[in-house]
Write a protein that holds these residues in place. Structure first.
Motif: not given
Length: 328
Positions: A88-90, A102-118, A125-131, A160-162
């Motif tokens: 899903k990330a690719c 808009n979307w965010l790759d959890v495996s590469t984002c910073t904590f601040q980017e993660f917070c800002n998204f919420f 929506f939280l998705k497993d990339i291989s689901s 797993a990545n999200y």
């Protein structure tokens, strides 16, 4: 062998409503074996397409398990290219112009980017990339999430990545079928890179049910066939348990005869997307028609289910053979 008998009984109970004697069950089992060797029909194919009612000429009309494998072998021979549809990330990076969200790759984002998204969205929506099939998708209320704890949990899951995605605002007419989920359009295409022609092979609407937050057919969802030319739903709604519906069982909205909005634009949107990945020529595209006629591409399925395209419609093998002969 025990699994085969168990699977045969399960499919017979699901698709064949008439109670049969043990003798008739034995006849059907032998007939399925014949259909398997001649037509490549799986047990699910045999009952879903009512092969027990069809002669050989009728059975030749349907894409079966073996014929589906042939489509994939001709159209999608390279596994590495198909991974673009499965990660899903690719996928989101490659089709960024088609996502509509808009979307965010959890495996590469910073904590601040993660917070800002919420902070930016009430629902995330939280998705497993291989689901797949709606499995591994979680709908999160931002106010209920301990963001720091969730971030740490996701960062420590090495297996797993999200990704995070913002919610999509759907067209009101389509949303009214089942407002608890997004109701997507599945269009299956075959691309001929030699002539740059995209063939639209089948279209279906997928609706959620039972207030689930996904519309996947294998997660209690409802499907119905869409006429490619007109965009009108021309079949009953149906689910994987072989129940049929004229109207949605929860909302009462009529399924049969509904005109999909912005249909011509939707087809053009999918045709453009198909040209973005020319080495994967057989794809089932999941699209959301949004407000103001905009579109959001949810995912691309390089192994789009053959049964979902044909249930309560007709066998499509003849149409596929014509197209495959032009690209093979």
């Amino acid at each position: 062998m025990l699994y085969v008998f168990s699977r045969f009984k399960e499919c017979q109970n699901r698709f064949e409503k008439e109670k049969r004697s043990l003798w008739w069950k034995g006849v059907f089992f032998v007939d399925w074996i014949i259909a398997f060797f001649i037509h490549g029909a799986s047990i699910n194919d045999y009952f879903a397409y009512r092969f027990f009612y069809l002669r050989r000429s009728g059975r030749k009309e349907f894409i079966t398990f073996r014929r589906h494998k042939k489509i994939q072998a001709i159209c999608n021979p390279t596994l590495t290219d198909r991974e673009l549809c499965r990660d899903k990330a690719c996928f989101n990076r490659h089709f960024s112009a088609y996502l509509g969200r808009n979307w965010l790759d959890v495996s590469t984002c910073t904590f601040q980017e993660f917070c800002n998204f919420f902070l930016n969205y009430e629902v995330v929506f939280l998705k497993d990339i291989s689901s797949f099939r709606g499995i591994g998708i979680k709908k999160l209320q931002s106010s209920d999430v301990n963001v720091e704890k969730l971030y740490q949990q996701l960062q420590t899951k090495k297996e797993a990545n999200y990704i995070l995605e913002e919610p999509i605002i759907e067209n009101d007419e389509l949303a009214s079928f089942h407002p608890w989920s997004i109701n997507t359009i599945r269009i299956v295409t075959v691309y001929n890179e030699k002539t740059d022609k995209v063939y639209l092979m089948n279209a279906r609407i997928r609706m959620g049910n039972n207030k689930n937050n996904v519309d996947n057919f294998h997660f209690q969802g409802i499907g119905a066939n869409i006429d490619i030319q007109s965009g009108v739903i021309n079949s009953l709604g149906y689910d994987m348990f072989d129940n049929t519906y004229i109207c949605h069982p929860l909302t009462g909205k009529q399924i049969v005869g509904f005109q999909i909005p912005c249909w011509e634009e939707c087809k053009l949107f999918v045709e453009k997307a198909a040209r973005m990945i020319p080495t994967v020529r057989y794809i089932g595209w999941d699209v959301v028609i949004g407000v103001n006629g905009n579109f959001s591409l949810i995912e691309a399925n390089d192994n789009a289910d053959h049964d979902f395209q044909q249930l309560y419609n007709k066998g499509l093998w003849k149409e596929y053979r014509k197209v495959l002969s032009k690209i093979h």
